[in-house]
Design an enzyme around this catalytic site. Structure first.
Site, PDB file in Angstrom:
ATOM      1  N   ASP A 137      -0.298  -3.675   1.739  1.00 47.58           N
ATOM      2  CA  ASP A 137       0.657  -2.572   1.769  1.00 47.58           C
ATOM      3  C   ASP A 137       0.746  -1.927   3.154  1.00 47.58           C
ATOM      4  O   ASP A 137      -0.206  -1.961   3.927  1.00 47.58           O
ATOM      5  CB  ASP A 137       0.267  -1.501   0.753  1.00 47.58           C
ATOM      6  CG  ASP A 137       0.289  -2.027  -0.674  1.00 47.58           C
ATOM      7  OD1 ASP A 137       1.064  -2.954  -0.946  1.00 47.58           O
ATOM      8  OD2 ASP A 137      -0.480  -1.502  -1.502  1.00 47.58           O
ATOM      9  N   LYS A 138       1.876  -1.308   3.415  1.00 44.99           N
ATOM     10  CA  LYS A 138       2.111  -0.639   4.694  1.00 44.99           C
ATOM     11  C   LYS A 138       0.967   0.297   5.070  1.00 44.99           C
ATOM     12  O   LYS A 138       0.462   0.267   6.195  1.00 44.99           O
ATOM     13  CB  LYS A 138       3.421   0.153   4.618  1.00 44.99           C
ATOM     14  CG  LYS A 138       3.678   1.054   5.824  1.00 44.99           C
ATOM     15  CD  LYS A 138       4.897   1.938   5.611  1.00 44.99           C
ATOM     16  CE  LYS A 138       5.062   2.923   6.753  1.00 44.99           C
ATOM     17  NZ  LYS A 138       6.204   3.841   6.552  1.00 44.99           N
TER      18      LYS A 138
END
Length: 304
Positions: A137-138
Protein backbone atom coordinates in the site's frame (compact mmCIF):
# COMPACT_ATOMS: atom_id res chain seq x y z
CA UNK A 1 -11.13 -6.67 -25.14
CA UNK A 2 -11.65 -7.71 -21.51
CA UNK A 3 -14.88 -9.31 -20.27
CA UNK A 4 -16.18 -9.05 -16.69
CA UNK A 5 -19.27 -10.79 -15.32
CA UNK A 6 -20.80 -8.76 -12.51
CA UNK A 7 -21.10 -10.56 -9.17
CA UNK A 8 -22.41 -9.48 -5.76
CA UNK A 9 -19.29 -7.40 -5.05
CA UNK A 10 -20.16 -5.04 -7.93
CA UNK A 11 -23.94 -5.09 -7.56
CA UNK A 12 -25.56 -1.64 -7.67
CA UNK A 13 -22.20 0.09 -8.26
CA UNK A 14 -21.94 2.77 -10.96
CA UNK A 15 -20.36 1.51 -14.18
CA UNK A 16 -17.50 4.02 -14.10
CA UNK A 17 -16.71 3.30 -10.44
CA UNK A 18 -16.76 -0.45 -11.05
CA UNK A 19 -14.27 -0.15 -13.92
CA UNK A 20 -12.09 2.11 -11.78
CA UNK A 21 -12.11 -0.45 -8.96
CA UNK A 22 -11.33 -3.40 -11.22
CA UNK A 23 -8.61 -1.63 -13.20
CA UNK A 24 -7.08 0.94 -10.85
CA UNK A 25 -4.27 1.61 -13.32
CA UNK A 26 -6.76 3.22 -15.74
CA UNK A 27 -7.26 6.96 -15.59
CA UNK A 28 -10.72 8.38 -14.97
CA UNK A 29 -10.48 10.26 -18.25
CA UNK A 30 -9.83 7.05 -20.18
CA UNK A 31 -12.71 5.23 -18.46
CA UNK A 32 -15.14 8.08 -19.22
CA UNK A 33 -13.93 8.18 -22.84
CA UNK A 34 -14.40 4.41 -23.24
CA UNK A 35 -17.95 4.55 -21.90
CA UNK A 36 -18.89 7.64 -23.97
CA UNK A 37 -17.45 6.17 -27.20
CA UNK A 38 -19.07 2.77 -26.69
CA UNK A 39 -15.79 0.98 -26.08
CA UNK A 40 -17.14 -0.17 -22.71
CA UNK A 41 -20.39 -2.09 -23.22
CA UNK A 42 -22.81 -3.67 -20.78
CA UNK A 43 -24.65 -6.68 -22.21
CA UNK A 44 -23.44 -5.52 -25.64
CA UNK A 45 -25.17 -2.16 -25.19
CA UNK A 46 -23.82 1.34 -24.63
CA UNK A 47 -24.68 2.62 -21.16
CA UNK A 48 -24.06 5.84 -19.23
CA UNK A 49 -21.29 6.17 -16.67
CA UNK A 50 -23.97 6.36 -13.98
CA UNK A 51 -25.54 3.02 -14.94
CA UNK A 52 -26.02 0.86 -11.80
CA UNK A 53 -24.74 -2.65 -12.39
CA UNK A 54 -26.91 -5.72 -11.87
CA UNK A 55 -25.77 -9.21 -10.96
CA UNK A 56 -25.04 -11.16 -14.12
CA UNK A 57 -24.35 -8.10 -16.28
CA UNK A 58 -21.54 -8.69 -18.77
CA UNK A 59 -19.08 -5.81 -19.20
CA UNK A 60 -16.73 -5.66 -22.19
CA UNK A 61 -14.05 -2.99 -22.23
CA UNK A 62 -11.30 -2.20 -24.74
CA UNK A 63 -8.05 -1.50 -22.87
CA UNK A 64 -5.75 -1.29 -25.88
CA UNK A 65 -5.11 2.46 -26.08
CA UNK A 66 -4.49 2.91 -22.36
CA UNK A 67 -1.59 0.47 -22.58
CA UNK A 68 0.42 2.81 -24.79
CA UNK A 69 3.97 3.17 -23.42
CA UNK A 70 3.62 6.96 -23.43
CA UNK A 71 1.17 6.63 -20.55
CA UNK A 72 4.08 5.93 -18.18
CA UNK A 73 6.77 8.58 -17.98
CA UNK A 74 10.32 8.09 -16.71
CA UNK A 75 11.00 10.08 -13.57
CA UNK A 76 14.30 10.58 -11.78
CA UNK A 77 12.96 9.71 -8.35
CA UNK A 78 15.55 8.42 -5.86
CA UNK A 79 14.82 4.87 -4.70
CA UNK A 80 16.67 2.62 -2.28
CA UNK A 81 17.88 -0.49 -4.08
CA UNK A 82 18.65 -3.11 -1.43
CA UNK A 83 19.85 -5.72 -3.95
CA UNK A 84 20.14 -6.04 -7.73
CA UNK A 85 21.28 -8.58 -10.32
CA UNK A 86 20.29 -9.47 -13.90
CA UNK A 87 16.96 -10.98 -12.85
CA UNK A 88 15.62 -9.15 -9.82
CA UNK A 89 15.87 -6.00 -7.75
CA UNK A 90 14.80 -5.60 -4.14
CA UNK A 91 13.42 -2.13 -3.38
CA UNK A 92 12.82 -0.47 -0.02
CA UNK A 93 9.73 1.60 -0.82
CA UNK A 94 9.23 4.68 1.34
CA UNK A 95 5.93 5.45 3.02
CA UNK A 96 3.77 7.70 0.84
CA UNK A 97 4.89 6.33 -2.55
CA UNK A 98 2.30 4.65 -4.78
CA UNK A 99 3.61 1.47 -6.45
CA UNK A 100 2.04 1.94 -9.90
CA UNK A 101 -0.23 4.46 -11.69
CA UNK A 102 -3.90 4.45 -10.83
CA UNK A 103 -6.73 6.88 -10.32
CA UNK A 104 -5.21 10.27 -9.58
CA UNK A 105 -1.68 8.85 -9.53
CA UNK A 106 -0.37 8.89 -13.08
CA UNK A 107 3.06 10.17 -12.05
CA UNK A 108 5.51 10.06 -9.14
CA UNK A 109 4.98 6.32 -8.58
CA UNK A 110 7.53 3.59 -8.03
CA UNK A 111 6.84 2.39 -11.57
CA UNK A 112 7.85 5.80 -12.96
CA UNK A 113 11.09 5.56 -10.99
CA UNK A 114 11.79 1.96 -12.05
CA UNK A 115 11.76 2.70 -15.78
CA UNK A 116 14.23 5.53 -15.14
CA UNK A 117 16.65 3.45 -13.05
CA UNK A 118 16.48 0.11 -14.90
CA UNK A 119 16.94 -0.51 -18.63
CA UNK A 120 15.20 -3.88 -18.51
CA UNK A 121 11.97 -4.79 -16.67
CA UNK A 122 9.35 -7.50 -17.10
CA UNK A 123 6.27 -6.67 -19.16
CA UNK A 124 3.79 -9.34 -18.00
CA UNK A 125 1.65 -6.89 -16.02
CA UNK A 126 1.42 -4.34 -18.82
CA UNK A 127 3.16 -1.08 -19.65
CA UNK A 128 1.93 0.74 -16.55
CA UNK A 129 3.32 -1.90 -14.16
CA UNK A 130 6.82 -2.69 -15.49
CA UNK A 131 8.59 -5.20 -13.26
CA UNK A 132 5.83 -5.10 -10.65
CA UNK A 133 5.32 -8.62 -9.26
CA UNK A 134 3.43 -7.63 -6.10
CA UNK A 135 2.59 -4.36 -4.39
CA UNK A 136 2.34 -2.81 -0.96
CA UNK A 137 0.00 0.00 0.00
CA UNK A 138 0.96 3.63 -0.56
CA UNK A 139 1.31 4.35 3.16
CA UNK A 140 3.05 1.06 3.97
CA UNK A 141 6.83 1.19 3.82
CA UNK A 142 9.25 -1.62 3.09
CA UNK A 143 10.49 -4.36 0.83
CA UNK A 144 9.18 -5.57 -2.48
CA UNK A 145 10.75 -7.53 -5.33
CA UNK A 146 10.93 -6.28 -8.92
CA UNK A 147 11.37 -8.61 -11.92
CA UNK A 148 13.81 -7.48 -14.61
CA UNK A 149 12.62 -9.97 -17.23
CA UNK A 150 9.51 -12.02 -17.97
CA UNK A 151 11.12 -15.36 -17.05
CA UNK A 152 11.96 -14.07 -13.57
CA UNK A 153 8.48 -12.56 -13.25
CA UNK A 154 6.79 -15.90 -13.99
CA UNK A 155 9.01 -17.70 -11.49
CA UNK A 156 8.30 -15.15 -8.75
CA UNK A 157 4.57 -15.10 -9.51
CA UNK A 158 4.51 -18.87 -9.12
CA UNK A 159 6.03 -18.45 -5.64
CA UNK A 160 3.37 -15.88 -4.77
CA UNK A 161 0.59 -18.20 -5.89
CA UNK A 162 2.03 -21.06 -3.86
CA UNK A 163 2.74 -18.86 -0.82
CA UNK A 164 6.46 -19.69 -0.85
CA UNK A 165 7.50 -16.06 -1.28
CA UNK A 166 7.50 -15.09 2.39
CA UNK A 167 6.87 -11.60 3.77
CA UNK A 168 7.08 -10.30 7.31
CA UNK A 169 5.79 -6.97 8.55
CA UNK A 170 6.16 -4.95 11.73
CA UNK A 171 3.01 -3.15 12.90
CA UNK A 172 2.17 -0.93 15.85
CA UNK A 173 -1.36 -1.76 16.94
CA UNK A 174 -3.79 0.01 19.24
CA UNK A 175 -4.46 -1.60 22.59
CA UNK A 176 -2.55 -4.23 24.55
CA UNK A 177 -2.68 -7.69 22.96
CA UNK A 178 -2.67 -10.26 25.76
CA UNK A 179 -1.75 -13.30 23.65
CA UNK A 180 1.90 -13.71 22.70
CA UNK A 181 0.98 -15.23 19.35
CA UNK A 182 -2.09 -15.34 17.14
CA UNK A 183 -3.39 -17.04 14.00
CA UNK A 184 -6.05 -15.21 11.99
CA UNK A 185 -7.80 -17.19 9.25
CA UNK A 186 -10.64 -14.97 8.01
CA UNK A 187 -11.75 -14.54 4.36
CA UNK A 188 -11.63 -11.06 2.84
CA UNK A 189 -13.73 -9.36 0.18
CA UNK A 190 -14.35 -5.85 -1.12
CA UNK A 191 -16.56 -3.84 1.25
CA UNK A 192 -19.95 -3.40 -0.46
CA UNK A 193 -20.53 -0.05 1.25
CA UNK A 194 -17.09 1.42 0.63
CA UNK A 195 -15.19 0.21 -2.43
CA UNK A 196 -11.93 1.61 -1.06
CA UNK A 197 -12.04 -0.86 1.82
CA UNK A 198 -11.80 -4.61 2.31
CA UNK A 199 -13.75 -6.48 4.98
CA UNK A 200 -14.08 -9.89 6.57
CA UNK A 201 -16.70 -11.74 4.52
CA UNK A 202 -17.43 -15.46 4.48
CA UNK A 203 -17.93 -15.28 0.71
CA UNK A 204 -14.47 -13.74 0.21
CA UNK A 205 -11.07 -15.25 -0.51
CA UNK A 206 -9.13 -17.08 2.19
CA UNK A 207 -6.69 -14.83 4.04
CA UNK A 208 -4.28 -16.01 6.74
CA UNK A 209 -2.14 -13.82 8.98
CA UNK A 210 0.07 -15.03 11.83
CA UNK A 211 1.26 -12.50 14.38
CA UNK A 212 3.68 -12.49 17.29
CA UNK A 213 3.99 -9.83 19.99
CA UNK A 214 7.38 -8.11 20.06
CA UNK A 215 6.79 -5.45 22.70
CA UNK A 216 3.93 -4.01 24.75
CA UNK A 217 3.43 -0.35 25.68
CA UNK A 218 0.73 1.67 27.41
CA UNK A 219 -2.24 1.02 25.12
CA UNK A 220 -0.09 -0.10 22.16
CA UNK A 221 1.42 -3.40 21.00
CA UNK A 222 4.27 -3.90 18.55
CA UNK A 223 3.77 -7.08 16.53
CA UNK A 224 5.45 -9.07 13.78
CA UNK A 225 3.00 -10.28 11.14
CA UNK A 226 3.66 -13.09 8.64
CA UNK A 227 1.48 -13.38 5.55
CA UNK A 228 0.37 -16.82 4.46
CA UNK A 229 -1.73 -15.22 1.72
CA UNK A 230 -1.45 -11.81 0.08
CA UNK A 231 -4.86 -10.16 -0.02
CA UNK A 232 -5.38 -6.41 -0.35
CA UNK A 233 -5.09 -4.65 3.04
CA UNK A 234 -4.86 -8.08 4.69
CA UNK A 235 -2.94 -7.20 7.86
CA UNK A 236 -4.80 -3.92 8.28
CA UNK A 237 -8.23 -5.59 8.07
CA UNK A 238 -7.33 -8.61 10.20
CA UNK A 239 -5.84 -6.59 13.05
CA UNK A 240 -8.79 -4.17 13.00
CA UNK A 241 -11.22 -7.10 13.09
CA UNK A 242 -9.71 -8.42 16.34
CA UNK A 243 -10.04 -4.90 17.82
CA UNK A 244 -6.35 -4.01 17.52
CA UNK A 245 -6.17 -1.80 14.40
CA UNK A 246 -2.85 -0.48 13.19
CA UNK A 247 -2.21 2.95 14.62
CA UNK A 248 -2.77 5.93 12.30
CA UNK A 249 -4.51 3.78 9.68
CA UNK A 250 -6.78 6.24 7.83
CA UNK A 251 -9.21 3.52 6.63
CA UNK A 252 -9.46 1.00 9.44
CA UNK A 253 -8.67 3.07 12.53
CA UNK A 254 -10.73 6.22 11.98
CA UNK A 255 -12.22 6.11 15.48
CA UNK A 256 -8.84 6.69 17.08
CA UNK A 257 -8.85 10.11 18.74
CA UNK A 258 -5.07 10.06 19.20
CA UNK A 259 -2.79 9.16 16.31
CA UNK A 260 0.94 8.84 16.78
CA UNK A 261 1.68 9.64 13.13
CA UNK A 262 -0.17 11.76 10.59
CA UNK A 263 1.09 10.18 7.37
CA UNK A 264 -0.56 6.78 7.37
CA UNK A 265 -0.50 3.40 9.07
CA UNK A 266 2.52 2.37 11.16
CA UNK A 267 3.23 -0.74 9.12
CA UNK A 268 6.49 -1.77 7.44
CA UNK A 269 7.51 -4.80 5.34
CA UNK A 270 10.83 -5.64 6.99
CA UNK A 271 11.65 -9.11 5.68
CA UNK A 272 11.37 -10.80 2.28
CA UNK A 273 12.37 -14.39 1.55
CA UNK A 274 12.33 -15.87 -1.96
CA UNK A 275 13.94 -18.46 -4.22
CA UNK A 276 16.06 -16.83 -6.92
CA UNK A 277 14.68 -17.37 -10.46
CA UNK A 278 18.05 -18.46 -11.91
CA UNK A 279 20.22 -19.84 -9.10
CA UNK A 280 17.21 -21.49 -7.38
CA UNK A 281 18.81 -20.57 -4.05
CA UNK A 282 16.79 -19.14 -1.19
CA UNK A 283 17.54 -15.49 -0.49
CA UNK A 284 16.55 -13.45 2.54
CA UNK A 285 16.42 -9.65 2.74
CA UNK A 286 15.97 -7.59 5.89
CA UNK A 287 15.69 -3.88 6.64
CA UNK A 288 15.43 -1.79 9.78
CA UNK A 289 12.33 0.19 10.61
CA UNK A 290 12.25 3.73 9.12
CA UNK A 291 13.50 6.53 11.43
CA UNK A 292 9.99 7.96 11.96
CA UNK A 293 8.80 4.54 13.17
CA UNK A 294 11.78 4.09 15.50
CA UNK A 295 11.30 7.59 16.93
CA UNK A 296 7.69 6.78 17.82
CA UNK A 297 8.76 3.55 19.53
CA UNK A 298 11.42 5.42 21.50
CA UNK A 299 8.80 7.87 22.77
CA UNK A 300 6.51 5.02 23.80
CA UNK A 301 9.32 3.30 25.69
CA UNK A 302 9.95 6.46 27.71
CA UNK A 303 6.33 6.46 28.85
CA UNK A 304 6.10 2.81 29.87
Amino acid sequence: MVEIIVDESLFNIRLDKAISTLFNELSRTYIAKCIFEGKCLVNNKKEKSSYKLKKGDVINIDLEKENDISYLEKEDIPIEIVYEDDDIAIINKPQGMVVHPGNGNKNHTLANALIFHFSSLSSLNGETRPGIVHRIDKDTAGLLVVAKNDKAHRFLSHQLENHTLKREYIALCKGVIKENKGHIDLPLARDKNNRLKMCVDKSGKQAITDFEVIERFNNYTLVKCSLKTGRTHQIRVHMAYISHPIDSDPLYNKKSACKLWDKGQLLCAVKLTLVHPTTKKEMEFNISLPPYFENILSSLRKNK
